[in-house]
Design a protein around this motif. Structure first.
Motif, PDB file in Angstrom:
ATOM      1  N   LEU A   1       3.562   5.693  -6.059  1.00  0.00           N
ATOM      2  CA  LEU A   1       3.442   5.731  -7.221  1.00  0.00           C
ATOM      3  C   LEU A   1       2.100   6.646  -7.515  1.00  0.00           C
ATOM      4  O   LEU A   1       2.360   7.321  -8.734  1.00  0.00           O
ATOM      5  N   LEU A   2       1.132   6.483  -6.805  1.00  0.00           N
ATOM      6  CA  LEU A   2      -0.057   7.282  -7.287  1.00  0.00           C
ATOM      7  C   LEU A   2       0.208   8.933  -7.179  1.00  0.00           C
ATOM      8  O   LEU A   2      -0.045   9.667  -8.145  1.00  0.00           O
ATOM      9  N   TRP A   3       1.042   9.373  -6.256  1.00  0.00           N
ATOM     10  CA  TRP A   3       1.386  10.768  -6.166  1.00  0.00           C
ATOM     11  C   TRP A   3       2.777  11.116  -6.912  1.00  0.00           C
ATOM     12  O   TRP A   3       2.792  12.145  -7.282  1.00  0.00           O
TER      13      TRP A   3
ATOM     14  N   ILE B   1       0.940  -1.217  -0.143  1.00  0.00           N
ATOM     15  CA  ILE B   1      -0.170  -0.008  -0.092  1.00  0.00           C
ATOM     16  C   ILE B   1       0.892   1.200  -0.094  1.00  0.00           C
ATOM     17  O   ILE B   1       0.708   2.217  -0.738  1.00  0.00           O
ATOM     18  N   ILE B   2       1.900   1.155   0.617  1.00  0.00           N
ATOM     19  CA  ILE B   2       2.932   2.470   0.718  1.00  0.00           C
ATOM     20  C   ILE B   2       3.378   2.651  -0.597  1.00  0.00           C
ATOM     21  O   ILE B   2       3.552   3.688  -1.187  1.00  0.00           O
ATOM     22  N   VAL B   3       3.988   1.589  -1.219  1.00  0.00           N
ATOM     23  CA  VAL B   3       4.338   1.615  -2.571  1.00  0.00           C
ATOM     24  C   VAL B   3       3.433   2.237  -3.912  1.00  0.00           C
ATOM     25  O   VAL B   3       3.819   3.227  -4.371  1.00  0.00           O
ATOM     26  N   LEU B   4       2.150   1.513  -3.604  1.00  0.00           N
ATOM     27  CA  LEU B   4       1.256   2.026  -4.562  1.00  0.00           C
ATOM     28  C   LEU B   4       0.887   3.613  -4.040  1.00  0.00           C
ATOM     29  O   LEU B   4       0.779   4.530  -5.077  1.00  0.00           O
TER      30      LEU B   4
ATOM     31  N   GLY C   1       1.346   7.411   3.005  1.00  0.00           N
ATOM     32  CA  GLY C   1       1.195   5.820   2.681  1.00  0.00           C
ATOM     33  C   GLY C   1       1.241   4.838   3.747  1.00  0.00           C
ATOM     34  O   GLY C   1       0.268   4.187   4.002  1.00  0.00           O
ATOM     35  N   ALA C   2       1.982   5.142   4.838  1.00  0.00           N
ATOM     36  CA  ALA C   2       1.872   4.283   6.001  1.00  0.00           C
ATOM     37  C   ALA C   2       0.539   4.562   6.954  1.00  0.00           C
ATOM     38  O   ALA C   2       0.086   3.518   7.572  1.00  0.00           O
TER      39      ALA C   2
END
Length: 184
Positions: free
Chosen positions: A26-28, A20-23, A39-40
């Motif tokens: 990436l979204l931002w 979820i943090i990586v996604l 993200g965390a």
């Protein structure tokens, strides 16, 4: 090495938080400290405030059948999109839709959900209901005649279930569905 269920759950949670943090990052599109912390926080809120029911996975991921499943999904997606776009531009033609029940051979939650999601993602088909105890999907088909009729829709859905089972099913699931001796 034997991993206890509690450790396995902790590993899955940590992997989910990292994903979820990586996604989120990436979204931002900016791997700044603020985005990582955001993200965390999102991951913690999603995973701990809204826990999901764990689904037991007793199957085996088979790479070649999984690639075949993905490739066929893309082919079906393009063909169905073309069919729906042709229907949209046919003047004075009202497609006759229908709701069709399809009893799957394997009532496994993961297989039922996978087949339902793939059916729902293909244009022209919508999952109206899924009966978990009997393993039955109820599909709304936009153009029954253009889809080849109710029996063709059932056969196509069972074929999709076979592809899903070959990609992620256990040996017992394959045996119950009668797919063990097939060469595909």
């Amino acid at each position: 090495m034997h991993v206890t269920p509690r450790r396995r759950g902790a590993r899955a949670s940590i992997a989910s938080v990292i994903t979820i943090i990586v996604l989120w990052t990436l979204l931002w599109g900016d791997p700044s400290v603020g985005n990582l912390l955001g993200g965390a926080l999102i991951a913690a809120a999603v995973l701990f405030a809204l826990p999901m029911t764990r689904i037991r996975f007793s199957g085996t991921l088979r790479p070649w059948p999984a690639l075949q499943l993905i490739a066929r999904f893309h082919v079906d997606l393009v063909l169905a999109s073309w069919h729906v776009s042709v229907l949209a531009f046919r003047w004075r033609h009202t497609p006759k839709g229908a709701i069709i029940g399809v009893k799957l051979r394997c009532a496994n939650d993961l297989v039922l959900t996978s087949v339902a999601q793939i059916c729902a993602l293909v244009p022209g088909t919508l999952v109206v209901d899924a009966h978990r105890l009997t393993g039955t999907l109820y599909l709304h088909v936009l153009d029954l005649a253009g889809s080849g009729g109710a029996e063709k829709v059932r056969a196509d859905t069972l074929e999709l279930e076979g592809r899903v089972l070959r990609a992620i099913g256990s040996r017992a699931d394959l045996e119950r569905a009668g797919l063990v001796g097939e060469s595909r």
